[in-house]
Design a protein around this motif. Structure first.
Motif, PDB file in Angstrom:
ATOM      1  N   THR A 148       0.798  -1.228   0.000  1.00 53.10           N
ATOM      2  CA  THR A 148       0.000   0.000   0.000  1.00 53.10           C
ATOM      3  C   THR A 148       0.829   1.276   0.000  1.00 53.10           C
ATOM      4  OG1 THR A 148      -0.100   0.159   2.423  1.00 53.10           O
ATOM      5  CG2 THR A 148      -1.744  -1.233   1.323  1.00 53.10           C
ATOM      6  N   GLY A 149       2.083   1.195   0.421  1.00 51.87           N
ATOM      7  CA  GLY A 149       2.889   2.401   0.542  1.00 51.87           C
ATOM      8  C   GLY A 149       2.703   3.113   1.876  1.00 51.87           C
ATOM      9  N   GLU A 150       1.754   2.638   2.686  1.00 50.77           N
ATOM     10  CA  GLU A 150       1.545   3.242   4.010  1.00 50.77           C
ATOM     11  C   GLU A 150       2.724   2.913   4.929  1.00 50.77           C
ATOM     12  OE1 GLU A 150      -2.641   2.824   5.601  1.00 50.77           O
ATOM     13  OE2 GLU A 150      -2.659   1.328   4.001  1.00 50.77           O
ATOM     14  N   ARG A 151       3.081   3.867   5.776  1.00 48.40           N
ATOM     15  CA  ARG A 151       4.184   3.657   6.707  1.00 48.40           C
ATOM     16  C   ARG A 151       3.787   4.172   8.082  1.00 48.40           C
ATOM     17  NH1 ARG A 151       8.260   2.309   3.112  1.00 48.40           N
ATOM     18  NH2 ARG A 151       9.607   1.756   4.868  1.00 48.40           N
ATOM     19  N   GLN A 152       4.278   3.476   9.111  1.00 49.39           N
ATOM     20  CA  GLN A 152       4.073   3.884  10.503  1.00 49.39           C
ATOM     21  C   GLN A 152       5.299   3.508  11.316  1.00 49.39           C
ATOM     22  OE1 GLN A 152       0.616   2.592  12.656  1.00 49.39           O
ATOM     23  NE2 GLN A 152      -0.830   3.344  11.131  1.00 49.39           N
ATOM     24  N   ARG A 153       5.481   4.179  12.449  1.00 54.13           N
ATOM     25  CA  ARG A 153       6.519   3.764  13.394  1.00 54.13           C
ATOM     26  C   ARG A 153       5.854   2.874  14.438  1.00 54.13           C
ATOM     27  NH1 ARG A 153      11.348   5.764  12.733  1.00 54.13           N
ATOM     28  NH2 ARG A 153      12.068   5.143  14.810  1.00 54.13           N
ATOM     29  N   ILE A 154       6.357   1.660  14.540  1.00 51.89           N
ATOM     30  CA  ILE A 154       5.820   0.682  15.482  1.00 51.89           C
ATOM     31  C   ILE A 154       6.960   0.232  16.377  1.00 51.89           C
ATOM     32  CG2 ILE A 154       4.697  -1.558  15.737  1.00 51.89           C
ATOM     33  CD1 ILE A 154       3.503  -1.156  12.961  1.00 51.89           C
ATOM     34  N   ALA A 155       6.771   0.348  17.678  1.00 51.98           N
ATOM     35  CA  ALA A 155       7.801  -0.001  18.662  1.00 51.98           C
ATOM     36  C   ALA A 155       9.111   0.734  18.372  1.00 51.98           C
ATOM     37  CB  ALA A 155       8.038  -1.507  18.703  1.00 51.98           C
ATOM     38  N   GLY A 156       9.002   1.929  17.781  1.00 53.59           N
ATOM     39  CA  GLY A 156      10.179   2.747  17.519  1.00 53.59           C
ATOM     40  C   GLY A 156      10.834   2.522  16.181  1.00 53.59           C
ATOM     41  N   TYR A 157      10.253   1.673  15.308  1.00 53.61           N
ATOM     42  CA  TYR A 157      10.874   1.346  14.030  1.00 53.61           C
ATOM     43  C   TYR A 157       9.907   1.619  12.884  1.00 53.61           C
ATOM     44  CZ  TYR A 157      14.309  -0.865  17.006  1.00 53.61           C
ATOM     45  OH  TYR A 157      15.257  -1.078  17.969  1.00 53.61           O
ATOM     46  N   ASP A 158      10.469   2.071  11.768  1.00 47.82           N
ATOM     47  CA  ASP A 158       9.670   2.365  10.585  1.00 47.82           C
ATOM     48  C   ASP A 158       9.162   1.070   9.966  1.00 47.82           C
ATOM     49  OD1 ASP A 158       8.756   4.245   8.439  1.00 47.82           O
ATOM     50  OD2 ASP A 158      10.064   2.960   7.237  1.00 47.82           O
ATOM     51  N   ALA A 159       7.860   1.013   9.667  1.00 42.67           N
ATOM     52  CA  ALA A 159       7.260  -0.202   9.104  1.00 42.67           C
ATOM     53  C   ALA A 159       6.387   0.153   7.912  1.00 42.67           C
ATOM     54  CB  ALA A 159       6.432  -0.927  10.162  1.00 42.67           C
ATOM     55  N   GLU A 160       6.389  -0.741   6.917  1.00 40.34           N
ATOM     56  CA  GLU A 160       5.591  -0.567   5.704  1.00 40.34           C
ATOM     57  C   GLU A 160       4.480  -1.603   5.678  1.00 40.34           C
ATOM     58  OE1 GLU A 160       6.032  -0.952   0.814  1.00 40.34           O
ATOM     59  OE2 GLU A 160       7.748  -1.344   2.134  1.00 40.34           O
ATOM     60  N   ARG A 161       3.300  -1.178   5.252  1.00 36.62           N
ATOM     61  CA  ARG A 161       2.127  -2.050   5.264  1.00 36.62           C
ATOM     62  C   ARG A 161       1.940  -2.782   3.939  1.00 36.62           C
ATOM     63  NH1 ARG A 161      -3.998   0.018   6.918  1.00 36.62           N
ATOM     64  NH2 ARG A 161      -4.653  -1.937   7.931  1.00 36.62           N
ATOM     65  N   LEU A 162       1.583  -4.068   4.045  1.00 33.53           N
ATOM     66  CA  LEU A 162       1.178  -4.816   2.868  1.00 33.53           C
ATOM     67  C   LEU A 162       0.072  -5.795   3.234  1.00 33.53           C
ATOM     68  CD1 LEU A 162       3.000  -7.960   2.058  1.00 33.53           C
ATOM     69  CD2 LEU A 162       4.220  -6.484   3.624  1.00 33.53           C
ATOM     70  N   PHE A 163      -0.741  -6.116   2.251  1.00 35.45           N
ATOM     71  CA  PHE A 163      -1.824  -7.084   2.424  1.00 35.45           C
ATOM     72  C   PHE A 163      -1.573  -8.292   1.533  1.00 35.45           C
ATOM     73  CE2 PHE A 163      -3.960  -3.092   3.524  1.00 35.45           C
ATOM     74  CZ  PHE A 163      -4.632  -3.436   4.679  1.00 35.45           C
ATOM     75  N   ILE A 164      -1.851  -9.459   2.071  1.00 35.37           N
ATOM     76  CA  ILE A 164      -1.870 -10.685   1.272  1.00 35.37           C
ATOM     77  C   ILE A 164      -3.271 -11.282   1.410  1.00 35.37           C
ATOM     78  CG2 ILE A 164      -0.935 -13.008   0.971  1.00 35.37           C
ATOM     79  CD1 ILE A 164       1.699 -12.034   2.003  1.00 35.37           C
ATOM     80  N   THR A 165      -3.924 -11.484   0.287  1.00 35.57           N
ATOM     81  CA  THR A 165      -5.292 -12.009   0.282  1.00 35.57           C
ATOM     82  C   THR A 165      -5.301 -13.388  -0.378  1.00 35.57           C
ATOM     83  OG1 THR A 165      -6.150  -9.755   0.066  1.00 35.57           O
ATOM     84  CG2 THR A 165      -7.675 -11.554  -0.377  1.00 35.57           C
ATOM     85  N   ILE A 166      -5.752 -14.387   0.376  1.00 32.75           N
ATOM     86  CA  ILE A 166      -5.864 -15.755  -0.139  1.00 32.75           C
ATOM     87  C   ILE A 166      -7.355 -16.075  -0.259  1.00 32.75           C
ATOM     88  CG2 ILE A 166      -5.204 -18.158   0.176  1.00 32.75           C
ATOM     89  CD1 ILE A 166      -3.184 -17.135   2.293  1.00 32.75           C
ATOM     90  N   THR A 167      -7.803 -16.310  -1.468  1.00 35.60           N
ATOM     91  CA  THR A 167      -9.211 -16.616  -1.708  1.00 35.60           C
ATOM     92  C   THR A 167      -9.349 -18.070  -2.135  1.00 35.60           C
ATOM     93  OG1 THR A 167      -9.621 -14.340  -2.420  1.00 35.60           O
ATOM     94  CG2 THR A 167     -11.296 -15.983  -2.971  1.00 35.60           C
ATOM     95  N   VAL A 168     -10.135 -18.833  -1.391  1.00 36.01           N
ATOM     96  CA  VAL A 168     -10.391 -20.234  -1.715  1.00 36.01           C
ATOM     97  C   VAL A 168     -11.858 -20.356  -2.125  1.00 36.01           C
ATOM     98  CG1 VAL A 168     -10.339 -22.617  -0.919  1.00 36.01           C
ATOM     99  CG2 VAL A 168      -8.651 -20.979  -0.052  1.00 36.01           C
ATOM    100  N   GLU A 169     -12.101 -20.644  -3.400  1.00 34.99           N
ATOM    101  CA  GLU A 169     -13.456 -20.782  -3.911  1.00 34.99           C
ATOM    102  C   GLU A 169     -13.857 -22.247  -3.935  1.00 34.99           C
ATOM    103  OE1 GLU A 169     -13.509 -18.969  -7.739  1.00 34.99           O
ATOM    104  OE2 GLU A 169     -13.594 -16.931  -6.935  1.00 34.99           O
ATOM    105  N   ALA A 170     -15.075 -22.520  -3.502  1.00 33.65           N
ATOM    106  CA  ALA A 170     -15.574 -23.894  -3.468  1.00 33.65           C
ATOM    107  C   ALA A 170     -16.639 -24.090  -4.539  1.00 33.65           C
ATOM    108  CB  ALA A 170     -16.155 -24.207  -2.096  1.00 33.65           C
TER     109      ALA A 170
END
Length: 359
Positions: A148-170
């Motif tokens: 996503t390009g989103e960034r935040q400081r978590i526990a004092g460290y720079d972090a970048e956000r990403l999503f992984i989507t797993i879709t299982v169709e029946a």
């Protein structure tokens, strides 16, 4: 319940080495598990009845060279790679039990065989039962990654956000009928990855030693797990594809959330809806005050069952099918400190008694 969950988490860390902690580092985190709707009520009641805590559980992980300790208020797990030993500590009982890597591999192997035997027996029973539903279920998966390009400081460290989507169709094909769609299960992984946290480099020694020591002992277990997925390798393929995508991302997750979502036939997955629903929801399993005594718990379970039944059996107009979040598990690092961990943290606690492992 917590012991089983912890073992699963550690097993996942072995599969995804970049996702867990470090040597000579102490990491404080908080783990939260929420079940939603009527299921949430029943699970919450069962958890309270069994003494398990699901929400906002403080967790401390310490790693020093080839040893790792993961601890909550009620229990701890210690892995000593050089000794080839796994120790479980029960703070409530003031006791501990141990297991070698070879014993653990044998136990997992036996559990896998037992599960396969139960599955085979169930299939045989259904084949003999004229009233049992017959047909085929076809599963297919898709994996999508979004940085996503989103960034935040978590526990004092720079972090970048990403999503992984797993879709299982029946797709279900009843005996003698045409194939029909049966909806989808979506697993959404929300990860905040940091590249500069100290446990990234420090963890390499621990996991290299673990792989070298336990690889032979766990090889048969890995083969057994592979055989267990042969019934539908596409389901396994979805998880493997997600793991492969995670490995492409450098760094370590400082905040993670995993959501399980049911999707009706023909409906497109809405990630924003999941995140918004979870943000504003007040799951009954965690929001209500515990009811004291067995009578109170039975009453609450009855109410949950009646609520679930009423939603599908009242005289009102049928509600349209909608995307439904079943479960959310979050794990967020709160602090990271470096420095040698005392050797005593990896030994049986003073005054605790040894208990033979239950079989």
């Amino acid at each position: 319940m917590r012991t089983s969950i912890r073992r699963v988490v550690i097993a996942a860390a072995i599969a995804w080495p970049s996702a867990l902690l470090a040597q000579d580092v102490t990491v404080e985190s908080v783990v939260d598990t929420k079940f939603y709707g009527a299921l949430g009520k029943v699970v919450g009641i069962a958890a309270r009845f069994g003494g398990a805590k699901l929400n906002d559980v403080p967790t401390t992980t310490m790693v020093s060279r080839h040893k790792m300790r993961t601890e909550t208020e009620s229990s701890a797990t210690v892995i000593d790679v050089d000794a080839g030993q796994w120790m479980e500590v029960d703070h409530k009982r003031k006791s501990y039990t141990t297991m070698t890597f070879a014993e653990m591999a044998a136990a997992i192997d036996e559990a896998t065989r037992s599960a396969k035997s139960s599955k085979d027996k169930s299939a045989a029973d259904n084949a003999k039962n004229p009233d049992a539903a017959k047909g085929d279920v076809n599963l297919k998966y898709a994996v999508a990654v979004d940085r996503t390009g989103e960034r935040q400081r978590i526990a004092g460290y720079d972090a970048e956000r990403l999503f992984i989507t797993i879709t299982v169709e029946a797709e279900v094909t009843p005996e003698g009928e045409k194939a029909q769609q049966a909806g989808s299960l979506v697993m959404l992984l929300d990860q905040w990855m940091a590249k500069s946290a100290p446990q990234i480099a420090a963890s390499e020694e621990f996991y290299k030693a673990f792989a070298a020591k336990s690889g032979q002992a766990f090889r048969k277990q890995a083969d057994a797990m592979q055989a267990a997925f042969q019934a539908d390798p596409r389901l396994k393929g979805g998880m493997e594809a997600a793991a492969k995508e995670l490995k492409k991302v450098s760094g370590i997750s400082l905040r993670s959330a995993t959501y399980a979502v049911l999707l009706p036939v023909g409906m497109k997955f809405d990630r924003k809806l999941v995140l918004n629903d979870v943000a504003v929801a007040s799951p009954d399993a965690t929001a209500e005050k515990p009811k004291k005594g067995l009578r109170g718990m039975m009453g609450a379970m009855k109410a949950a069952a009646e609520e679930a039944a009423s939603k599908g059996s009242d005289n009102k107009e049928p509600q349209p099918m909608k995307q439904t979040t079943l479960l959310a598990v979050t794990d967020e690092v709160k602090s990271i400190s470096t420095g040698a961990v005392p050797a005593s943290m990896f030994a049986p606690p003073a005054g605790y008694k040894f208990e033979a492992r239950r079989r």
